[in-house]
Design an enzyme around this catalytic site. Sequence first.
Site, short mmCIF file in Angstrom:
data_model
loop_
_atom_site.label_atom_id
_atom_site.label_comp_id
_atom_site.label_asym_id
_atom_site.label_seq_id
_atom_site.Cartn_x
_atom_site.Cartn_y
_atom_site.Cartn_z
N ASP A 1 2.72 -36.22 30.09
CA ASP A 1 2.23 -37.49 29.96
C ASP A 1 1.22 -37.56 30.93
OD1 ASP A 1 2.17 -40.11 29.10
OD2 ASP A 1 3.38 -40.73 30.73
N ASP B 1 -0.28 -41.24 32.57
CA ASP B 1 -0.01 -42.46 33.20
C ASP B 1 1.48 -42.48 33.43
OD1 ASP B 1 -2.73 -43.00 32.79
OD2 ASP B 1 -2.49 -44.31 31.31
#
Length: 190
Positions: free
Chosen positions: A7, A9
């Site tokens: 991922d 953020d």
Amino acid sequence: MKLVILDRDGTINADSDQFIKSPEEWTPLPGALEAIARLNHAGWHTVIASNQSGLGRGLFDVASLNAMHAKMHKMLAAQGGRIDAVFYCPHSPDEGCQCRKPLPGLFEQIGERFGVELKGTPVVGDGLRDLQAGAAVGCEPHLVLTGKGAEFRGRPLPDTYPADTRVHEDLAAFAEWLIARHAAAPKAGS
């Protein structure tokens, strides 16, 4: 092919409830870029799967997103690391796409692009949606206690998380764990 899906953020860079909208707002988490470089040096390819609904919401444009990623790539290169590809969902939550996590569309795209079966591929994220999307295609779920994951520091994960989720302090701790596990694994033919 040794592949890790990350991922963005809250996992690689600081997250914000107001969205990360510019290169100036994109700030790596301590040790995250070095962790990616360590994974690369140990033979792992790293790709990003990220919801970027700020595009669909009109908060920033593709040029700004590309500028954020250019900054990330440049900072990673300075650490001797690289991201092999960035896959992102540009849609707002109400658009009904198949690529917005927790749906597995981005992961399916990654498997197609790299020509690999994703079963057992580590997916690392700071939230439930990241891990649900990966688990839907058989990825091995890893939660980092950065970003949204920080709320679980010192607490058990809710039952909504995949049952086999492993928890790591941050991306650096995950990288150390993965590299050690791989080094300890029996080699083919030995």
